[in-house]
Design a protein around this motif. Sequence first.
Motif, PDB file in Angstrom:
ATOM      1  N   GLY A 157       1.379 -17.042 -19.445  1.00  9.66           N
ATOM      2  CA  GLY A 157       0.027 -17.140 -19.367  1.00  9.66           C
ATOM      3  C   GLY A 157      -0.612 -16.670 -20.696  1.00  9.66           C
ATOM      4  N   GLU A 158      -1.730 -16.389 -21.024  1.00  8.28           N
ATOM      5  CA  GLU A 158      -2.538 -16.122 -22.216  1.00  8.28           C
ATOM      6  C   GLU A 158      -1.988 -14.723 -22.867  1.00  8.28           C
ATOM      7  OE1 GLU A 158      -4.472 -18.191 -24.124  1.00  8.28           O
ATOM      8  OE2 GLU A 158      -3.249 -19.337 -22.629  1.00  8.28           O
ATOM      9  N   SER A 159      -1.979 -13.782 -21.763  1.00  6.12           N
ATOM     10  CA  SER A 159      -1.524 -12.537 -22.677  1.00  6.12           C
ATOM     11  C   SER A 159      -0.376 -12.630 -23.311  1.00  6.12           C
ATOM     12  CB  SER A 159      -1.691 -11.380 -21.443  1.00  6.12           C
ATOM     13  OG  SER A 159      -1.021 -11.534 -20.352  1.00  6.12           O
ATOM     14  N   VAL A 160       0.524 -13.000 -22.539  1.00  2.02           N
ATOM     15  CA  VAL A 160       2.051 -12.984 -22.840  1.00  2.02           C
ATOM     16  C   VAL A 160       2.091 -14.194 -24.182  1.00  2.02           C
ATOM     17  CG1 VAL A 160       4.392 -13.865 -22.483  1.00  2.02           C
ATOM     18  CG2 VAL A 160       3.062 -12.364 -20.800  1.00  2.02           C
ATOM     19  N   ALA A 161       1.347 -15.306 -24.101  1.00  8.82           N
ATOM     20  CA  ALA A 161       1.306 -15.998 -25.081  1.00  8.82           C
ATOM     21  C   ALA A 161       1.067 -15.471 -26.445  1.00  8.82           C
ATOM     22  CB  ALA A 161       0.700 -17.370 -24.999  1.00  8.82           C
ATOM     23  N   LYS A 162      -0.104 -14.527 -26.315  1.00  5.55           N
ATOM     24  CA  LYS A 162      -0.711 -13.844 -27.635  1.00  5.55           C
ATOM     25  C   LYS A 162       0.325 -12.875 -27.986  1.00  5.55           C
ATOM     26  CE  LYS A 162      -5.304 -14.122 -26.255  1.00  5.55           C
ATOM     27  NZ  LYS A 162      -6.615 -13.324 -25.686  1.00  5.55           N
ATOM     28  N   GLU A 163       1.024 -11.964 -27.094  1.00  4.94           N
ATOM     29  CA  GLU A 163       2.051 -11.244 -27.639  1.00  4.94           C
ATOM     30  C   GLU A 163       3.098 -11.876 -28.232  1.00  4.94           C
ATOM     31  OE1 GLU A 163       5.198  -7.840 -25.837  1.00  4.94           O
ATOM     32  OE2 GLU A 163       3.885  -8.947 -24.388  1.00  4.94           O
ATOM     33  N   LEU A 164       3.488 -13.145 -27.836  1.00  4.27           N
ATOM     34  CA  LEU A 164       4.701 -13.899 -28.765  1.00  4.27           C
ATOM     35  C   LEU A 164       4.171 -14.268 -29.979  1.00  4.27           C
ATOM     36  CD1 LEU A 164       5.969 -16.217 -25.703  1.00  4.27           C
ATOM     37  CD2 LEU A 164       7.223 -14.546 -26.964  1.00  4.27           C
ATOM     38  N   GLU A 165       3.089 -14.828 -29.936  1.00 10.77           N
ATOM     39  CA  GLU A 165       2.491 -15.104 -31.344  1.00 10.77           C
ATOM     40  C   GLU A 165       2.492 -13.915 -32.389  1.00 10.77           C
ATOM     41  OE1 GLU A 165      -0.765 -18.851 -30.878  1.00 10.77           O
ATOM     42  OE2 GLU A 165      -1.462 -16.577 -30.453  1.00 10.77           O
ATOM     43  N   ALA A 166       2.107 -12.573 -31.732  1.00  2.00           N
ATOM     44  CA  ALA A 166       1.941 -11.506 -32.459  1.00  2.00           C
ATOM     45  C   ALA A 166       3.317 -10.923 -32.803  1.00  2.00           C
ATOM     46  CB  ALA A 166       1.009 -10.420 -32.017  1.00  2.00           C
ATOM     47  N   ASP A 167       4.130 -10.765 -31.973  1.00  2.00           N
ATOM     48  CA  ASP A 167       5.233 -10.092 -32.502  1.00  2.00           C
ATOM     49  C   ASP A 167       6.559 -10.684 -32.315  1.00  2.00           C
ATOM     50  OD1 ASP A 167       3.967  -7.930 -32.236  1.00  2.00           O
ATOM     51  OD2 ASP A 167       3.936  -7.546 -30.102  1.00  2.00           O
TER      52      ASP A 167
ATOM     53  N   ARG B 206       4.538 -16.977  -3.836  1.00  2.00           N
ATOM     54  CA  ARG B 206       3.144 -16.534  -3.864  1.00  2.00           C
ATOM     55  C   ARG B 206       2.909 -16.005  -5.435  1.00  2.00           C
ATOM     56  NH1 ARG B 206       1.692 -13.818   2.231  1.00  2.00           N
ATOM     57  NH2 ARG B 206       2.612 -15.529   3.256  1.00  2.00           N
ATOM     58  N   ASN B 207       3.678 -15.725  -6.093  1.00  2.00           N
ATOM     59  CA  ASN B 207       3.421 -15.232  -7.467  1.00  2.00           C
ATOM     60  C   ASN B 207       2.863 -16.244  -8.342  1.00  2.00           C
ATOM     61  OD1 ASN B 207       3.993 -14.443 -10.479  1.00  2.00           O
ATOM     62  ND2 ASN B 207       4.761 -12.818  -9.608  1.00  2.00           N
ATOM     63  N   PRO B 208       1.462 -15.866  -8.637  1.00  2.00           N
ATOM     64  CA  PRO B 208       0.998 -17.010  -9.726  1.00  2.00           C
ATOM     65  C   PRO B 208       1.584 -17.538 -10.742  1.00  2.00           C
ATOM     66  CG  PRO B 208      -0.127 -15.017 -10.042  1.00  2.00           C
ATOM     67  CD  PRO B 208       0.656 -14.639  -8.654  1.00  2.00           C
ATOM     68  N   HIS B 209       2.303 -16.503 -11.551  1.00  2.00           N
ATOM     69  CA  HIS B 209       3.104 -16.748 -12.702  1.00  2.00           C
ATOM     70  C   HIS B 209       4.308 -17.639 -12.476  1.00  2.00           C
ATOM     71  CE1 HIS B 209       0.692 -13.887 -14.746  1.00  2.00           C
ATOM     72  NE2 HIS B 209       0.986 -12.753 -14.043  1.00  2.00           N
ATOM     73  N   VAL B 210       4.881 -17.461 -11.402  1.00  2.00           N
ATOM     74  CA  VAL B 210       6.301 -18.259 -10.924  1.00  2.00           C
ATOM     75  C   VAL B 210       5.481 -19.632 -10.404  1.00  2.00           C
ATOM     76  CG1 VAL B 210       7.877 -18.420  -9.257  1.00  2.00           C
ATOM     77  CG2 VAL B 210       7.344 -16.166 -10.073  1.00  2.00           C
ATOM     78  N   ARG B 211       4.527 -19.659  -9.868  1.00  2.00           N
ATOM     79  CA  ARG B 211       4.057 -20.965  -9.248  1.00  2.00           C
ATOM     80  C   ARG B 211       3.512 -21.862 -10.732  1.00  2.00           C
ATOM     81  NH1 ARG B 211      -0.371 -19.974  -4.576  1.00  2.00           N
ATOM     82  NH2 ARG B 211      -0.357 -22.159  -4.686  1.00  2.00           N
TER      83      ARG B 211
END
Length: 236
Positions: A114-124, A55-60
């Motif tokens: 998701g978008e927030s994690v992707a942005k963190e990866l791009e930044a750091d 039921r976790n949207p990230h896992v799905r």
Amino acid sequence: MKIANVTQGSDEWKAWRSQGVTASDAVALMGRDDRTWWHLWAEKSGLVEPPDLDRNPHVRRGHRLEDPARRRLEDRLGCVLLPICGEHDDAPYIRASFDGLDEHNRPSELKAPGESVAKELEADGEQSSPYLRYWVQVQHQILVAGADRGYLAFYNERFGGDGLLVYTIDPDPACQAELQDRSHRFIALLNGGKAPAKDPERDPFQPTAANDLRWQDLAARYGQLEERAKALKGEL
């Protein structure tokens, strides 16, 4: 490495995972997960229910995008990646469900952030928390496969091109030695039915016989006050 004849996602696979230390378990054992040693032990002992990840949207999202991400990584690396399961030759309780394994037994870990994690990866980049967390998973998989390297791939269209951000992960002997030691100690506790020490800040409190009755009295009083608070809030 010994290949395990189980299909990922099946009940047999879930039972196989519960009897060993997987790559996601390794993150907890190394202290880079929300789960403590006690929580992981309690899940594998059947004391607490594991979270319903379906039921976790990230896992799905990860399940939905795993196949296209694997195909794009195959094109990037110029090889075929097989989603199979394996066990360490000398310590079969150290196990891995590979998102992809190439002809040289090099594992690939696929993530669809998701978008927030992707942005963190791009930044750091390699200093980001997602990278540091999943780096441990890949070290675990390299250990199981006996490989000379592995790959950590993040799939999100914001990365441009084929949508992949790929890191080549070299074996870290110190990390892998620590993984083996912690896995051995954890499995000894699991097989011996002995719970690890709880983390007082993160694990649930269990009253002992000495304070159990007082705990019950306080819990009952808490319930009464909570009901009164609801009634007063309604009046307010």
